[in-house]
Design a protein around this motif. Structure first.
Motif, PDB file in Angstrom:
ATOM      1  N   LEU A 177       0.823  -1.199   0.000  1.00 23.68           N
ATOM      2  CA  LEU A 177       0.000   0.000   0.000  1.00 23.68           C
ATOM      3  C   LEU A 177       0.862   1.255   0.000  1.00 23.68           C
ATOM      4  CD1 LEU A 177      -2.799  -0.883   2.614  1.00 23.68           C
ATOM      5  CD2 LEU A 177      -2.855  -1.182   0.135  1.00 23.68           C
ATOM      6  N   THR A 178       0.390   2.250  -0.739  1.00 26.57           N
ATOM      7  CA  THR A 178       1.040   3.565  -0.714  1.00 26.57           C
ATOM      8  C   THR A 178       0.557   4.317   0.524  1.00 26.57           C
ATOM      9  OG1 THR A 178      -0.775   4.605  -1.920  1.00 26.57           O
ATOM     10  CG2 THR A 178       1.011   3.649  -3.245  1.00 26.57           C
ATOM     11  N   ARG A 179       1.182   5.426   0.818  1.00 26.18           N
ATOM     12  CA  ARG A 179       0.797   6.216   1.980  1.00 26.18           C
ATOM     13  C   ARG A 179      -0.678   6.639   1.936  1.00 26.18           C
ATOM     14  NH1 ARG A 179       0.104  10.754   4.816  1.00 26.18           N
ATOM     15  NH2 ARG A 179       1.365  10.978   6.709  1.00 26.18           N
ATOM     16  N   VAL A 191      -2.891   3.694   2.795  1.00 25.41           N
ATOM     17  CA  VAL A 191      -2.891   3.326   4.209  1.00 25.41           C
ATOM     18  C   VAL A 191      -3.804   4.275   4.981  1.00 25.41           C
ATOM     19  CG1 VAL A 191      -1.488   3.143   6.310  1.00 25.41           C
ATOM     20  CG2 VAL A 191      -0.555   2.343   4.127  1.00 25.41           C
ATOM     21  N   ASP A 192      -3.648   5.569   4.710  1.00 26.13           N
ATOM     22  CA  ASP A 192      -4.446   6.571   5.418  1.00 26.13           C
ATOM     23  C   ASP A 192      -5.932   6.363   5.140  1.00 26.13           C
ATOM     24  OD1 ASP A 192      -4.538   8.690   7.172  1.00 26.13           O
ATOM     25  OD2 ASP A 192      -4.437  10.215   5.612  1.00 26.13           O
ATOM     26  N   LEU A 217      -7.316   3.331   6.966  1.00 23.61           N
ATOM     27  CA  LEU A 217      -7.557   3.607   8.387  1.00 23.61           C
ATOM     28  C   LEU A 217      -8.868   4.365   8.573  1.00 23.61           C
ATOM     29  CD1 LEU A 217      -3.930   4.550   9.524  1.00 23.61           C
ATOM     30  CD2 LEU A 217      -5.182   2.469  10.084  1.00 23.61           C
ATOM     31  N   SER A 218      -9.134   5.326   7.705  1.00 21.19           N
ATOM     32  CA  SER A 218     -10.406   6.061   7.784  1.00 21.19           C
ATOM     33  C   SER A 218     -11.581   5.112   7.566  1.00 21.19           C
ATOM     34  CB  SER A 218     -10.444   7.194   6.744  1.00 21.19           C
ATOM     35  OG  SER A 218      -9.414   8.116   6.999  1.00 21.19           O
TER      36      SER A 218
END
Lengths: 246, 263
Positions: A207-209, A212-213, A216-217
């Protein structure tokens, strides 16, 4: 994260095989207090997953020399029944995977249970996967949280979670077995919505940044839906028709 | 242990002042060193040193039958041994939850990054190569996961594949001529792990064993090729906020080069 051979097309016309949208969870039903002997219990039916959670304790520590004079010990056990998968007969008892999951599940409840209120005791949380279809660890811990409340054990929050994956390049919530096997990523997590903390976090994939973010959301968004079902289960068992006395 | 409690209070008191016992900053490594090809009998080997921590990885290549659901793929497996030599609390015996967790986190990172092209491990006779990484913890002074991952990657990147001679008998396993090399194991993607321990609300990198005693929890992030999250694991009772997790991912990406130079 499976073999690319025999990989079915997981996203067709922007929809998942099951017809679900990216954020749609499978059918979810939790029943609290399904066992007579256990201090607390819950059965979770989540898609084709069936997981039973039972809680015993706080009770005397065994083995005794492990007693902690400051807090209750949490013993968590996650195991898949030999008949639980759609494939061949499994081995009974814990394997490397279930030992790891039991460990991270234990950490969730070491945070969540007010362990300092029960020094020199232990609390056993038993999670039996009776039928598996992807996402059993989050189902098991979600059920265990209800079982703890059913047992009357003080906790900081009802905890719950969902697994976020990436299938055919699309990030989706609540992977079923096919999406887990043939998807590109899996991120199971358990959160506390009250504290905004992630209590269980595992992932593998690539996963790219921003991915990932975003995942999480999506976990926090999915957890809100799961929490409603936990509250429903506890209401169904404990709510009475009698109006509170004025 | 009573000594542990004394150390725990000491480490926590220091952390409240933003200090570490050995004077490092929160995101500083201890001196790191990697020795490669330390043994000749196994096909690959490396020892990673993080300060006083010493972790060895040995790689053996075997002929194996493919798994029934993956006939076109070789086998890759990581195992970990916490040897009784490494720490007074390590006992001989079957793997425990800590060594299983470590092995599986290291395994997941390398597997998810497709570091090893498992499809290239299929032999002409339908058998496959099994790549078995055994992590041996020799001296436990903290941060075993990152040392294990670095040792494993360094060993894999220096692993030779022995020459294979298929059997004349149909269906039987062939044999290796281990003295002769058929080339090196191809590594398609480089993976490191960064483990952060949370003490008194502060996340620190490369914790010592004493700092780990004082820690509320750990977040391990495996980074591939300097940018992707390929595996992660939260361990211990501490919770992590979304933003906190993202900032630790950024820190892990920033630290990638400091470890990747040792492969």
């Amino acid at each position: 994260m499976g073999s690319s051979a025999n990989k079915p097309q997981l996203i067709v016309d922007g929809k998942r095989i099951s017809g679900r949208g990216p954020m749609d969870l499978r059918n979810l039903k939790i029943t609290a207090g399904v066992l007579k002997k256990a201090n607390g219990s819950a059965m979770i039916e989540w898609g084709n997953n069936r997981v039973l959670a039972a809680v015993y304790g706080p009770r005397e520590v065994f083995p005794k020399h492990t007693t902690d004079p400051r807090k209750a010990l949490i013993h968590a056990r996650y195991v898949m029944a030999p008949f639980s998968s759609a494939e061949e007969h499994g081995r009974s008892g814990p394997n490397r995977r279930s030992i790891e999951i039991s460990k991270v599940a234990k950490h969730v409840f070491e945070n969540n249970v007010l362990v300092n209120q029960f020094p020199k005791t232990m609390i056993n949380i038993d999670m039996e996967v009776l039928q598996s279809d992807g996402g059993t660890r989050v189902a098991a811990i979600t059920a265990a949280s209800v079982a703890l409340v059913d047992a009357g054990i003080p906790v900081r929050d009802l905890v719950q979670g969902v697994s976020i994956g990436k299938v055919d390049g699309m990030q989706v919530a609540d992977l079923d077995k096919n999406e887990d096997n043939y998807g590109e990523s899996d991120m199971p997590a358990i959160v506390s919505l009250r504290t905004g903390e992630i209590l269980l976090y595992q992932m593998d994939g690539k996963l790219t940044r921003p991915e990932v973010d975003n995942a999480l959301s999506m976990i926090f968004e999915g957890a809100k839906k799961v929490r409603e079902k936990q509250v429903e289960a506890l209401r169904a068992k404990y709510e009475t028709d009698v109006a509170p006395q004025e | 242990m009573i000594l542990d409690e004394v150390k725990e209070v000491y480490i926590k008191d220091l952390m409240k002042k933003g200090q570490r016992a050995d004077g490092r900053g929160a995101m500083d490594y201890r001196p790191i060193r990697v020795e490669k090809n330390v043994f000749s009998n196994c096909e690959g080997s490396a020892i990673a040193y993080f300060g006083d921590t010493k972790v060895l990885a040995g790689v053996k290549i075997d002929v194996a039958e493919p798994f029934s659901d993956r006939p076109d793929e070789g086998i890759f497996m990581v195992n970990a041994e916490f040897t009784p030599a490494a720490h007074p609390e390590f006992e001989a015996g079957p793997p425990n939850e800590k060594s299983i967790e470590l092995a599986r986190v290291v395994d997941r990172g390398i597997r998810a990054a497709n570091s090893i092209d498992v499809k290239s491990l299929v032999l002409p006779d339908g058998k496959v190569l099994g790549v078995f990484v055994d992590v041996y913890v020799l001296d436990h002074s903290g941060n075993l996961t990152d040392a294990a991952a670095l040792a494993a990657m360094a060993a894999l990147k220096n692993t030779r594949i022995p020459k294979y001679e298929p059997s004349a008998k149909q269906g039987a396993k062939g044999t290796f001529v281990r003295e002769e090399s058929a080339g090196n194991l191809a590594i398609k993607s480089d993976v490191i792990t960064c483990s952060f321990e949370k003490i008194e609300g502060t996340n620190i990198l490369d914790a010592t064993d004493e700092e780990e005693i004082a820690s509320d929890g750990r977040l391990t992030i495996a980074v591939a090729d300097g940018q992707y999250m390929v595996a992660s694991q939260k361990s211990g009772r501490a919770g992590f906020k979304q933003q906190e997790l993202m900032s630790l991912f950024d820190a892990a990406v920033a630290k990638y080069g400091e470890l990747a130079k040792y492969f």
